[in-house]
Each structure stands twice: as C-alpha cells, then as structure tokens.
Design a protein around this motif. Structure first.
Motif, mmCIF file in Angstrom:
data_model
loop_
_atom_site.group_PDB
_atom_site.id
_atom_site.type_symbol
_atom_site.label_atom_id
_atom_site.label_comp_id
_atom_site.label_asym_id
_atom_site.label_seq_id
_atom_site.Cartn_x
_atom_site.Cartn_y
_atom_site.Cartn_z
ATOM 1 N N VAL A 149 -16.858 27.625 -78.006
ATOM 2 C CA VAL A 149 -16.009 26.728 -77.220
ATOM 3 C C VAL A 149 -14.565 26.792 -77.712
ATOM 4 O O VAL A 149 -14.307 26.765 -78.920
ATOM 5 N N GLN A 150 -13.627 26.865 -76.766
ATOM 6 C CA GLN A 150 -12.198 26.918 -77.051
ATOM 7 C C GLN A 150 -11.497 25.804 -76.282
ATOM 8 O O GLN A 150 -12.100 25.166 -75.410
ATOM 9 N N PRO A 151 -10.199 25.546 -76.592
ATOM 10 C CA PRO A 151 -9.476 24.522 -75.824
ATOM 11 C C PRO A 151 -9.501 24.774 -74.323
ATOM 12 O O PRO A 151 -9.553 23.835 -73.530
ATOM 13 N N GLY A 152 -9.467 26.029 -73.926
ATOM 14 C CA GLY A 152 -9.528 26.332 -72.504
ATOM 15 C C GLY A 152 -10.795 25.834 -71.844
ATOM 16 O O GLY A 152 -10.793 25.466 -70.665
ATOM 17 N N HIS A 153 -11.888 25.803 -72.598
ATOM 18 C CA HIS A 153 -13.142 25.296 -72.044
ATOM 19 C C HIS A 153 -13.058 23.789 -71.770
ATOM 20 O O HIS A 153 -13.647 23.294 -70.809
ATOM 21 N N ALA A 154 -12.323 23.063 -72.622
ATOM 22 C CA ALA A 154 -12.152 21.624 -72.390
ATOM 23 C C ALA A 154 -11.348 21.387 -71.109
ATOM 24 O O ALA A 154 -11.673 20.495 -70.310
ATOM 25 N N TRP A 155 -10.300 22.183 -70.905
ATOM 26 C CA TRP A 155 -9.531 22.072 -69.661
ATOM 27 C C TRP A 155 -10.413 22.391 -68.459
ATOM 28 O O TRP A 155 -10.340 21.715 -67.427
ATOM 29 N N ALA A 156 -11.239 23.414 -68.599
ATOM 30 C CA ALA A 156 -12.101 23.812 -67.484
ATOM 31 C C ALA A 156 -13.138 22.738 -67.175
ATOM 32 O O ALA A 156 -13.468 22.495 -66.002
ATOM 33 N N LEU A 157 -13.674 22.087 -68.205
ATOM 34 C CA LEU A 157 -14.642 21.016 -67.982
ATOM 35 C C LEU A 157 -13.988 19.853 -67.258
ATOM 36 O O LEU A 157 -14.560 19.277 -66.323
ATOM 37 N N MET A 158 -12.779 19.486 -67.683
ATOM 38 C CA MET A 158 -12.051 18.422 -66.988
ATOM 39 C C MET A 158 -11.807 18.789 -65.532
ATOM 40 O O MET A 158 -11.970 17.963 -64.623
ATOM 41 N N ALA A 159 -11.464 20.047 -65.292
ATOM 42 C CA ALA A 159 -11.215 20.496 -63.930
ATOM 43 C C ALA A 159 -12.485 20.435 -63.094
ATOM 44 O O ALA A 159 -12.457 20.051 -61.918
#
Length: 297
Positions: A149-159
């Motif tokens: 998991v990377q920060p980009g995955h957190a953004w993608a989950l929020m999206a």
C-alpha cells in the motif's frame, strides 16, 4: 427488469467505459505537469458550455433544460463528484493504471453494500455470489498485500468511496426526474467553483497542445457523465458499477501504448474474475424473480 432495458443499460455502460477511460488517460498525462485545479477548472468550464448548449437545443425542442426536482440530492452528488475527481487525479499521478483499477473494481462492492440502506435495492443471492467472485479477483490485483500500500492507494480508496456515493445519488435522482443533462451540469458547476478558487495559486502557462488535451478531456467527460446518468436509470447501481470493470480493457491498452505499463499475471487473473463477476451480475438481473409460494393452511 425487462430484457431490453437491461441490455440497453449494459450497452450504455460499455460505451461509458470507453469514454471515461479516454478521459482517465488524459488525466494521467496532464497530472505529470499540472496541478488538479488547472485541469478540472478549465475542463469543467468547457463541460458547462457544452451542457448549456445542449440544454438550449432541448428547450427549443420543448423539453429538457437544467432545472432539477432534487436539489438536495444534486448538491450531495456535486460535492461527492468534486472529492472523487481530486482522489482519482492524485491516484493517477502516483499509481500505474492497473493499481487504480483495483479501486475502480471495488466500487460494485461498495455500491452493493450501500444500495440496500440508501436505495432500498436488496441483493439477490446470485448477485451476492457474483460480488464474492469479484472480491476474490480484487485480492489478485494486489498480490503484495498491505505491505504494497502506498499514499496513492489511499487517494484511490477515497475516490472509489466518493465516486460510488455520487453514482448512488445519480440513481436516486433518476427515480425523481429524467433530466440527465442536469446531472452533468451541476456537478461540473461545483467543480468549477471549488477548483476555480484554487486556480490562481497553482496556475502554470499552457501551450496549445495541452489546451487541446484538456478540451478533449472535457468532451470525453461530458459524454461519459451523460451516458452513465442514463444507464443508472436503467440498471441497479451495483450492476452498473460492476459492468464498469470492463474499463480495465481500455485502461490496459492506454497504459501500454501511452505509458509503457504492462500488468502482471496476477493483475490479469484478478481482472478476469472481476469482469466475470460483472457479467454474472447482469445475468442475475436479467433472470426473472421467483414469486414466493403461498403457505399451506
């Protein structure tokens, strides 16, 4: 649900996946050199112009316009759309296409969980099994587990969360009115207001080529949002979002041709399961519902 309606809805969702994938490809391209407000403020202004022009044509034909009979739901949809745009922009900036698709693939599961309490659309047993198959596919898409998991995955989950919420709002509004154009106009108005406020702080001069890409993005986005609004009137939200997993085919092609990204075997296996779950959901919706048998005296 009658067969022609389900098939028309499925065809519209398939067309949506093509147009939104083209928009996503441009998002990934622009995100490498510009901040989110610059893309979204300019494109939202273009989409609003297209919406206004289309509304004028509809009014001249004695229909349409931009009025809505569900202002509160429309405001919620607009706010969720803004959040989803930011989340996907950051996700495409930080992750390969295949990783972002992991979270796009989560949207049917989220929609299935929320459709009951939000829309009163309980799942059929076949749909539960199909969603289980799709969830299994999602595990294959991230073989490294939580350690990957990377920060980009957190953004993608929020999206994914906010994007699914926006689609549920679209289906709810579709029960009240048939004006799909309004559902294109007001979310983009919200994007223009929010991103326009931030635009002076992040603006960078743009060449004609980049402006052309943004114009193409606006055109694809306008078509995609109009198409999906109509599709969500014809199909339950969890069925429509499951079919949207066909978007992965287009994302692989764009990722390979434009960005040199090649998905691994685990990703392809997971995607095959996710797409199969989407087709199963459509089949389950197409089958007639069994009527309960009367109890014996």
């Amino acid at each position: 649900m009658k067969s022609p309606v389900a098939l028309i809805g499925a065809a519209l969702v398939a067309l949506y996946t093509l147009t939104i994938s083209a928009a996503d490809g441009i998002t990934k391209l622009i995100s490498q050199g510009y901040a989110a407000p610059q893309l979204f403020a300019l494109s939202a202004a273009m989409v609003l112009a297209l919406s206004w022009g289309a509304s004028r044509l509809q009014r001249s034909a004695g229909a349409g316009g931009l009025r809505t009979r569900a202002p509160r739901a429309m405001a919620l949809r607009a706010g969720l759309t803004v959040l989803a745009c930011v989340g996907f922009f950051k996700a495409f900036q930080l992750l390969p296409f295949a990783d972002v698709f992991l979270f796009i693939g989560l949207m049917p599961v989220i929609a299935a969980l929320l459709s009951g309490p939000a829309l009163g659309e309980p799942l059929r047993r076949e749909a539960v099994a199909a969603l289980g198959l799709g969830t299994l596919g999602l595990f294959c898409l991230l073989p490294g587990g939580l350690s990957a998991v990377q920060p980009g995955h957190a953004w993608a989950l929020m999206a994914a969360l906010t994007g699914t919420g926006s689609m549920l709002c679209a289906r709810y509004i579709g029960r009240i009115e048939t004006n799909a154009l309004a559902q294109v106009f007001y979310p983009n108005l919200a994007i223009l207001v929010v991103m326009g406020a931030a635009l002076p702080f992040v603006w960078r001069p743009m060449g004609l080529a980049d402006l052309g890409w943004i114009a193409a993005y606006a055109l694809f986005l306008f078509a995609a949002r109009w198409i999906v609004t109509v599709a969500l009137r014809l199909l339950p939200a969890y069925v429509a979002t499951a079919l949207m997993n066909l978007q992965f085919v287009w994302m692989v092609l764009i990722g390979f041709v434009a960005f040199g990204e090649v998905p691994n075997l685990g990703s392809l296996t997971g995607v095959a399961l996710v797409i199969a779950s989407g087709l199963w959901l459509v089949f389950a919706e197409h089958m007639p519902r069994q009527q309960p048998t009367a109890a014996r005296a």
